[in-house]
Design a protein around this motif. Sequence first.
Motif, PDB file in Angstrom:
ATOM      1  N   ILE A   3      26.807  48.477 -20.044  1.00 22.08           N
ATOM      2  CA  ILE A   3      28.165  48.859 -19.678  1.00 22.08           C
ATOM      3  C   ILE A   3      28.312  50.359 -19.828  1.00 22.08           C
ATOM      4  O   ILE A   3      27.986  50.923 -20.874  1.00 22.08           O
ATOM      5  N   ARG A   4      28.787  50.987 -18.768  1.00 21.64           N
ATOM      6  CA  ARG A   4      29.058  52.422 -18.809  1.00 21.64           C
ATOM      7  C   ARG A   4      30.520  52.611 -19.195  1.00 21.64           C
ATOM      8  O   ARG A   4      31.402  51.956 -18.634  1.00 21.64           O
ATOM      9  N   LEU A   5      30.792  53.481 -20.123  1.00 25.73           N
ATOM     10  CA  LEU A   5      32.172  53.685 -20.551  1.00 25.73           C
ATOM     11  C   LEU A   5      32.389  55.119 -21.015  1.00 25.73           C
ATOM     12  O   LEU A   5      31.440  55.834 -21.345  1.00 25.73           O
ATOM     13  N   GLY A   6      33.624  55.519 -21.049  1.00 22.80           N
ATOM     14  CA  GLY A   6      33.955  56.857 -21.514  1.00 22.80           C
ATOM     15  C   GLY A   6      35.367  57.247 -21.151  1.00 22.80           C
ATOM     16  O   GLY A   6      36.141  56.434 -20.631  1.00 22.80           O
ATOM     17  N   TYR A   7      35.690  58.496 -21.417  1.00 30.12           N
ATOM     18  CA  TYR A   7      37.040  58.966 -21.163  1.00 30.12           C
ATOM     19  C   TYR A   7      37.047  60.473 -20.961  1.00 30.12           C
ATOM     20  O   TYR A   7      36.138  61.190 -21.376  1.00 30.12           O
ATOM     21  N   ALA A  74      29.149  57.115 -22.424  1.00 25.86           N
ATOM     22  CA  ALA A  74      28.108  56.351 -23.101  1.00 25.86           C
ATOM     23  C   ALA A  74      27.686  55.165 -22.252  1.00 25.86           C
ATOM     24  O   ALA A  74      28.403  54.727 -21.339  1.00 25.86           O
ATOM     25  N   VAL A  75      26.513  54.645 -22.575  1.00 28.03           N
ATOM     26  CA  VAL A  75      26.034  53.374 -22.034  1.00 28.03           C
ATOM     27  C   VAL A  75      25.755  52.470 -23.230  1.00 28.03           C
ATOM     28  O   VAL A  75      25.055  52.866 -24.162  1.00 28.03           O
ATOM     29  N   ILE A  76      26.328  51.276 -23.210  1.00 26.20           N
ATOM     30  CA  ILE A  76      26.199  50.355 -24.330  1.00 26.20           C
ATOM     31  C   ILE A  76      25.648  49.017 -23.830  1.00 26.20           C
ATOM     32  O   ILE A  76      25.951  48.591 -22.716  1.00 26.20           O
ATOM     33  N   GLU A  77      24.823  48.393 -24.639  1.00 27.89           N
ATOM     34  CA  GLU A  77      24.276  47.089 -24.282  1.00 27.89           C
ATOM     35  C   GLU A  77      25.229  45.992 -24.728  1.00 27.89           C
ATOM     36  O   GLU A  77      25.783  46.043 -25.829  1.00 27.89           O
ATOM     37  N   ASP A  78      25.416  44.992 -23.869  1.00 29.43           N
ATOM     38  CA  ASP A  78      26.321  43.890 -24.172  1.00 29.43           C
ATOM     39  C   ASP A  78      25.628  42.571 -23.836  1.00 29.43           C
ATOM     40  O   ASP A  78      24.791  42.512 -22.930  1.00 29.43           O
ATOM     41  N   SER A  79      25.993  41.530 -24.559  1.00 31.65           N
ATOM     42  CA  SER A  79      25.360  40.226 -24.343  1.00 31.65           C
ATOM     43  C   SER A  79      25.686  39.639 -22.975  1.00 31.65           C
ATOM     44  O   SER A  79      24.944  38.786 -22.459  1.00 31.65           O
ATOM     45  N   GLY A  80      26.797  40.072 -22.387  1.00 29.66           N
ATOM     46  CA  GLY A  80      27.221  39.497 -21.118  1.00 29.66           C
ATOM     47  C   GLY A  80      27.954  38.178 -21.283  1.00 29.66           C
ATOM     48  O   GLY A  80      28.398  37.578 -20.292  1.00 29.66           O
ATOM     49  N   GLU A  81      28.091  37.723 -22.515  1.00 32.04           N
ATOM     50  CA  GLU A  81      28.802  36.473 -22.772  1.00 32.04           C
ATOM     51  C   GLU A  81      30.305  36.729 -22.851  1.00 32.04           C
ATOM     52  O   GLU A  81      30.751  37.814 -23.208  1.00 32.04           O
ATOM     53  N   THR A  82      31.082  35.704 -22.548  1.00 34.60           N
ATOM     54  CA  THR A  82      32.526  35.817 -22.654  1.00 34.60           C
ATOM     55  C   THR A  82      32.959  35.641 -24.111  1.00 34.60           C
ATOM     56  O   THR A  82      32.157  35.267 -24.976  1.00 34.60           O
ATOM     57  N   ASP A  83      34.227  35.928 -24.386  1.00 33.37           N
ATOM     58  CA  ASP A  83      34.771  35.766 -25.732  1.00 33.37           C
ATOM     59  C   ASP A  83      34.501  34.355 -26.251  1.00 33.37           C
ATOM     60  O   ASP A  83      34.613  33.368 -25.508  1.00 33.37           O
ATOM     61  N   GLU A  84      34.161  34.260 -27.533  1.00 28.53           N
ATOM     62  CA  GLU A  84      33.852  32.963 -28.130  1.00 28.53           C
ATOM     63  C   GLU A  84      35.087  32.062 -28.157  1.00 28.53           C
ATOM     64  O   GLU A  84      36.182  32.494 -28.509  1.00 28.53           O
ATOM     65  N   VAL A  85      34.890  30.809 -27.799  1.00 28.31           N
ATOM     66  CA  VAL A  85      35.948  29.801 -27.857  1.00 28.31           C
ATOM     67  C   VAL A  85      35.496  28.688 -28.789  1.00 28.31           C
ATOM     68  O   VAL A  85      34.387  28.164 -28.657  1.00 28.31           O
TER      69      VAL A  85
END
Length: 289
Positions: A3-7, A74-85
């Motif tokens: 995920i690319r993110l910043g401001y 920044a570039v951050i690694e994410d699991s790609g999973e949705t919020d835990e239910v």
Amino acid sequence: MLIRLGYEIAIECAEATPVISLLEIHKDRQADIKRQTRVLTSPSVPTKLYHDLHGNGCRRFTAPAGTFRILYDAVIEDSGETDEVNTLAREVPVAELPDEVLFYLLGSRYCETDHLSSLAWQLFGHLPSGWARVQAIVDYVHNRLSFGYGYARSTRTAAQAHEERVGVCRDFAHLAITLCRCMNIPARYVNGYLGDIGVPIDPAPMDFSAWMEVFLDGKWYTFDPRHNRPRTGRVVIARGRDATDVPLLHSFGPHRLSLFKVWTYEQEGNLFNPPHHGIDRTVSAQMLA
């Protein structure tokens, strides 16, 4: 996924003004950062990072008179999973809550439990406890309030949002947090990045987002009263009792916001692709240096 993110944020100050920013990726996600710039300021000024009582990264600096910009990418690694239910998650009796969690049962600046307690018990007291009750609160807030950026008002409280029936994401979060606390369910305010990943693209300019975390069955779970669906790619910046604890910028003197850009999206290709959300070439070159 990546995920690319910043401001990029600019403020105008009439004179040199001390500022604290809460714009750091939370320490819980620091290990996931694959590439980042330092926090760049223009003009360049010394900055100092510290952590507040909630564990949030805070940056101190003095903005000089005139236009002052802050940039980060920044570039951050994410699991790609949705919020835990976990629909089986139970409420923890107050007497059994950890000491550090009790704090999130109390009323706060924007979450006036004393004003909404009777209403909360009337609406939700008869419902099954645990996840089902929290989801009912989130459903109620999601349906009660109409979202619109034009409704933004920094002084609106949870009770006022309930009465006015409008708000932005922070108002949705404040109202749901308050109703949970009224029901003796610990809830805390969260802000961070939330891109349109796995959902239709919102044509409005990107912004930071606010949601809440609720303590059930011994852990914190994410709920989002504005969107009211599990989402992919949340990146927490800060947590607190309400928005009072986690202002993006807190200035000790007047300032005017003159530029506000946020980007967060799934990164395609390699880590070094420049951001594509309105950042000029000069800024991009500085950020990626």
